[in-house]
Design a protein around this motif. Structure first.
Motif, PDB file in Angstrom:
ATOM      1  N   ALA A  79      -2.287 -15.074   3.172  1.00 14.93           N
ATOM      2  CA  ALA A  79      -1.544 -14.123   2.348  1.00 14.93           C
ATOM      3  C   ALA A  79      -2.495 -13.017   1.931  1.00 14.93           C
ATOM      4  CB  ALA A  79      -0.945 -14.800   1.120  1.00 14.93           C
ATOM      5  N   TRP A  80      -1.925 -11.848   1.705  1.00 12.37           N
ATOM      6  CA  TRP A  80      -2.728 -10.684   1.351  1.00 12.37           C
ATOM      7  C   TRP A  80      -2.090  -9.941   0.176  1.00 12.37           C
ATOM      8  CZ3 TRP A  80      -1.226 -12.086   6.236  1.00 12.37           C
ATOM      9  CH2 TRP A  80      -2.243 -12.459   7.133  1.00 12.37           C
ATOM     10  N   ASP A  81      -2.915  -9.159  -0.501  1.00 14.73           N
ATOM     11  CA  ASP A  81      -2.364  -8.273  -1.526  1.00 14.73           C
ATOM     12  C   ASP A  81      -1.533  -7.170  -0.885  1.00 14.73           C
ATOM     13  OD1 ASP A  81      -3.503  -9.391  -3.941  1.00 14.73           O
ATOM     14  OD2 ASP A  81      -5.443  -8.724  -3.168  1.00 14.73           O
ATOM     15  N   GLU A 106       2.141  -8.499  -0.860  1.00 11.27           N
ATOM     16  CA  GLU A 106       2.845  -7.879  -1.974  1.00 11.27           C
ATOM     17  C   GLU A 106       3.377  -6.490  -1.603  1.00 11.27           C
ATOM     18  OE1 GLU A 106       3.586  -9.146  -4.995  1.00 11.27           O
ATOM     19  OE2 GLU A 106       2.825 -11.045  -4.192  1.00 11.27           O
ATOM     20  N   ILE A 107       2.560  -5.706  -0.913  1.00  3.91           N
ATOM     21  CA  ILE A 107       2.914  -4.319  -0.587  1.00  3.91           C
ATOM     22  C   ILE A 107       2.669  -4.083   0.895  1.00  3.91           C
ATOM     23  CG2 ILE A 107       2.284  -1.878  -0.919  1.00  3.91           C
ATOM     24  CD1 ILE A 107       1.639  -2.522  -3.799  1.00  3.91           C
ATOM     25  N   TYR A 108       3.556  -3.318   1.514  1.00  4.55           N
ATOM     26  CA  TYR A 108       3.390  -2.902   2.912  1.00  4.55           C
ATOM     27  C   TYR A 108       3.190  -1.389   2.914  1.00  4.55           C
ATOM     28  CZ  TYR A 108       4.110  -3.365   7.991  1.00  4.55           C
ATOM     29  OH  TYR A 108       3.948  -3.395   9.361  1.00  4.55           O
ATOM     30  N   ALA A 109       1.997  -0.965   3.306  1.00  2.00           N
ATOM     31  CA  ALA A 109       1.676   0.463   3.390  1.00  2.00           C
ATOM     32  C   ALA A 109       1.799   0.903   4.842  1.00  2.00           C
ATOM     33  CB  ALA A 109       0.263   0.733   2.882  1.00  2.00           C
ATOM     34  N   PHE A 110       2.618   1.913   5.074  1.00  2.00           N
ATOM     35  CA  PHE A 110       2.886   2.356   6.441  1.00  2.00           C
ATOM     36  C   PHE A 110       2.457   3.812   6.610  1.00  2.00           C
ATOM     37  CE2 PHE A 110       5.666   4.217   9.721  1.00  2.00           C
ATOM     38  CZ  PHE A 110       5.291   3.413  10.787  1.00  2.00           C
TER      39      PHE A 110
END
Length: 356
Positions: A79-81, A106-110
């Motif tokens: 798992a990742w932040d 927690e967040i997906y940055a695209f």
């Protein structure tokens, strides 16, 4: 999600995060990984191991994001932040990654593009402008190429509702640039002599260094920030003359820039943007190329270094071989004007001018 421990930017006061990078070895991806490691974050890379060298200090997981089994193996007991996706181009493939990672970050940055906006480059866009019509599960056969990034964004936002960070960069330059627009200018100018320059030296251009996008994204992620941001240079902060002048200064070459009328170039079959990199002529179809608004990102902490610094650092990296050589390709189209054609157009321009 851990947050900033002190009110400062771009330093070691940012709390440590666990970050998964999809890609992470080419240009902007490498800039992001290098900065994440410098800040002390725990970094995992997931890629095929083919595009560039893997930096030391990371957990490298080799696999193809198109392979369901590889995605399942990636997320097993991990798992990742946050996830940072720098290489998503097809919605159906991005959707697959998003679904696999939805319960593991927690967040997906695209990293998207200005091309996601249907009005660009005819208009100077901001975050309120409409995106291209494109479904989150579209394939390249379903829509025009420029629309694909819009579908990728929708896949991310559907899979990570209220937990997506979408970054829409403009034209990215800096050390490690793999397309080769700025490197082409630097190498052409470094040869010295007379070099064709397009249109007017006063034409504003709007560029951003990959390292500045990296800093901005990591700052936003450390704050738990989500939402959408256009990330490009400050509007009208740089001109084509200043950019090419910085190339002359960086290379130290004895070069004369010869500014050739735009209509003359088009009449002589010179292709904007590809044959003369970064040249967007004053025509309706591309009039908004250099007028997008980065106001929202600037208000949220984006800082853009002077273009002269980017130019000097890019030239140094080219000379020292710090990064792989650019492809000098935009898609399948060569970037840069053939020398024979360059000299012929320049000679024709010289012949049409009245002799002293």
């Amino acid at each position: 999600m851990q947050t900033i421990l002190a009110d400062s930017l771009h330093d070691e006061s940012l709390a440590t995060m666990k970050i998964l990078f999809i890609g992470g070895t080419v240009f902007l991806g490498r800039a992001l990984v290098d900065e994440a490691l410098r800040r002390g974050h725990e970094v995992t890379l997931f890629n095929r191991g083919q595009a560039g060298p893997t930096p030391s200090g990371v957990e490298a997981v080799q696999g193809d994001r198109e392979d369901e089994a590889a995605l399942h193996a990636l997320v097993e007991e991990r798992a990742w932040d946050c996830v940072v996706d720098t290489c998503g181009f097809e919605p159906q493939i991005v959707q697959r990654s998003v679904r696999a990672l939805a319960g593991h970050a927690e967040i997906y940055a695209f990293v998207s593009s200005f091309h996601a906006y249907s009005d660009w480059p005819a208009k100077g866009v901001d975050e309120s402008f409409p995106l291209h019509a494109c479904a989150p599960d579209a394939s390249p056969d379903d829509v025009p190429y420029n629309a694909l990034k819009a579908g990728c964004e929708r896949a991310v936002e559907e899979g990570f509702p209220e937990r997506a960070l979408i970054v829409n960069p403009g034209i990215i330059v800096g050390p490690g640039e793999n397309v080769g627009r700025l490197p082409w200018w630097l190498e052409a100018i470094a040869r010295g002599g007379r070099v064709l320059a397009p249109g007017s030296p006063d034409r504003a251009v709007q560029l951003i260094d990959a390292r500045d996008i990296a800093n901005f994204m990591l700052d936003r992620l450390a704050e738990g920030g989500t939402g959408r941001y256009l990330t490009t240079g400050v509007r009208e902060s740089t001109t084509m003359g200043e950019l090419l002048g910085a190339c002359v200064d960086a290379t130290g070459a004895e070069t004369e820039l010869v500014w050739v009328d735009e209509q003359f170039l088009q009449d002589h079959g010179v292709a904007p943007w590809t044959e003369v990199p970064l040249w967007a002529p004053d025509i309706p179809e591309v009039i908004g190329t250099w007028t997008a608004s980065s106001a929202k990102a600037l208000a949220a902490g984006l800082r853009c270094r002077p273009v002269a610094e980017t130019v000097a650092d890019t030239w140094r990296a080219l000379r020292e071989g710090t990064y792989p050589r650019p492809k000098y390709l935009q898609g399948k189209i060569p970037v840069g004007l053939d020398k024979d054609k360059h000299d012929a157009v320049l000679a024709a321009w010289n012949d049409r001018r009245p002799q002293a």
